[in-house]
Each structure stands twice: as C-alpha cells, then as structure tokens.
Design an enzyme around this catalytic site. Sequence first.
Site: not given
Length: 406
Positions: A8, A101, A190, A251, A394
């Site tokens: 990742n 990823r 996601h 964000r 993940e």
Amino acid sequence: MSVVLVINSGSSSLKYSLIDMDREDSLGEGLIERIGQEASSVSHTARRMGDGSPAPTVLDSTHKSEQAIADHDEAFAVMLEQFAAHGPALAEYPPVAVGHRVVHGGARFFAPTLVTDAVEQSIGELEVLAPLHNPANLAGIRAARAKFPAAPHIVVFDTAFHQTLSPAAYTYAIDAAFAEKHRVRRYGFHGTSHKYVSEAAADFLGRDLNSLRQLVFHLGNGASVTAIDGGRSVETSMGLTPLEGLVMGTRSGDIDPAALVHIHRVAGYTIDEIDGLLNTRSGLKGLAGRSDMRDILAGVEAGEDAATLAFDVYIHRLRAYAGAYIAQLGGVDVISFTAGVGENAARVRAEAMATLSFLGVQIDPTRNDARGGGVRRISADSSTMEVLVVPTDEELEIARQTLSLV
C-alpha cells in the site's frame, strides 16, 4: 503455503504485509513513512508460527529506526533489508504474488487486475482523477515490479467495489456531453474496506450476505459511508474524488460548489490553493485546529467551543447520510462502524445512532463502551437493527482478491 505480499504505497509512505493465506494471518508487516524527507521512519514487526500454535505468535518486539530514504525504490530496498534482518526470510516464505492498492480505477477497472505495461499506463492516465493518490500508487507498483520481476503483480482498486452503482447514483446533474468527455461522475472509494466489512458482518451474524441491507461507516482520517444491498454497493458518499461526503480529518466533505467560485472571487485563490484548502485545511482541522478525533473529544470534554462545534458538525453529517441511505435501501438490517474512529470512538457511534431510535435502533452503552478485538455487537438485544463494530483489514482483502486472480 500460499504467501502474498501486499503493498500500500502512499505519497510519502510504504505500508506492507506478508500474509500466509492458508491461515489468513500476517507473517510480518511494516510501515515506512516520510519518504523523501531528511529522516524517514521505519517500523517492522516479524511473526512466526509457534510450536503447535494455530496462529502466528510475535517473534520479537517491533523494530524501529530512522534513516534517509529518497524515493520508493529505496523504500523497497529498505523493506527487503528489514525482512532479511528481522524476518521472516522471504527465501523461506516467497510470495506467490504481490497485491497492490490503487485508489482510482475510473470506469475502466472493476475487478482485481494483472499488472502489465498497458495497465501501468492506464493507471498513469487516471492520475488526473486522483492526483494525490494514483502517482504514489504507481510509484509503488513500479518499484515492486523491479524488485519482484518473476512474481505476478495484481492491482486492487478502491473504486472497483462501487462499479455496481446505478446511473442514477453515479451521475452528476451537469452537461451530459461534458461529463462523458471528461469522465466527471461519482466513483466512490474505500471499496476494499466496505467489501471486507460487509462480508465480515454477514459472517458474524450467520446471515446470507445476499439477504442483507447494510450501512458501513468507514471513519478514519478519511471517511465514507456506503449503502450495500445483497453485497453490492448501491450508494456511497465519496464521489469523483475522495473529497465529497462526510466531514473528515482535514477534508471538508460536502460543500456548495458555488462556494469555490466565491472563494476565488473574494480571496483570489487559485485552483491549487482551493484544492489545498479543501483537502488539507478543512474538516476537523479547519474547524478546531486538530484533525485527530481523540483531540476533538478531549476538547469537547474540556468545554472548548471550537472542538464542540467540530464534533457537532461531524455528527450532523453522519446522521444526515444515515437517514438518506436508509431511505435509499428501503430499510436496513445491519449498521457497521470501522476504521480508526469507527472502531475506537464510542461517543461518535452513540451520537451518530441517537436519532435513529424512531426506527427502533438502540445502542447498549456497556457494549458500546467496551473495548476488544474482533467483530462485536454494540446494539441492544431489543434493537430492530444490528449495530456492529467490525475491524477492517484492507491488506487481507487485497491479498484475498490477489490470490483469487492468481
């Protein structure tokens, strides 16, 4: 033993995990941060099978160090050094494949994909849709292919799980020809986490995934919620980019598009400055000066007005999306919380669910406040809906999808 190495790669980081897929357990993992800066940090943990143990046991304490690492090629070299020095030895546990990823797959990629030169080129072309993410993901892929040239490399896209969105869900109401030409639509992100959590929730409940209507709240520094019907994503809060939707650490989430025009007119901000404002100086950080929910909650407890407002705005947005997505699904059977905030902030979960009592949702305070590993129920026995905490994984989901293609 089928072993998959999961990579990742972030803009200034490299996270990795070597996973024994026969047991679905990590043999070793690590994180290299601040790549390209004067002092990069390296953390590596090795595990091995204990005698007669059904799962890996910690071989030794995590190894941490600092050194200068210029780029992702050097980071990969450091990763290999960590495996060689601290284990497990890659010669003893050679990966059958390397899983990667990638944040944005656009509308081109909807399944795990074998990396070829053409696929690399396509990921590069999609950088315009994810300028903060795809370049770093691509750098990691190129470095890994150079280090592991004989192994198949598989990409798993964050957007792939959301390819089941209907046109009504992914279409923005702007000029259709313009949108098609410039690929302006909602993609969602996601996806690996939402897929993993929805399946883990069904397994925990002993229910058929295809029969469940689920909401999954992935609440970390980045945050999103997805409505999942029968294992398929039917609505999700992030859009063309990971900026849309919930309030996040730095964000903004949803904002009136005309506000961007206003910011340009009254403050003279350029496009890049507006992008920086919304992505790095907004959300919890913009409202309270801190992006970590733990700091926000401490501020709330201390009676700080800015922290209280930030928390209230955060919860207000969660409730709004919960109500909207329950309406889209026509009801919901399971609501799951995951990621750093979702798994650890009991007050966030309780407040987010507080206004759903009219639907019969009831949170058990003792269950909600308890800490523990694995999937756990936090709803009361009398609740009309199951509410769960489901730790996401993940890396394991990427490894599963990688092995399925190999």
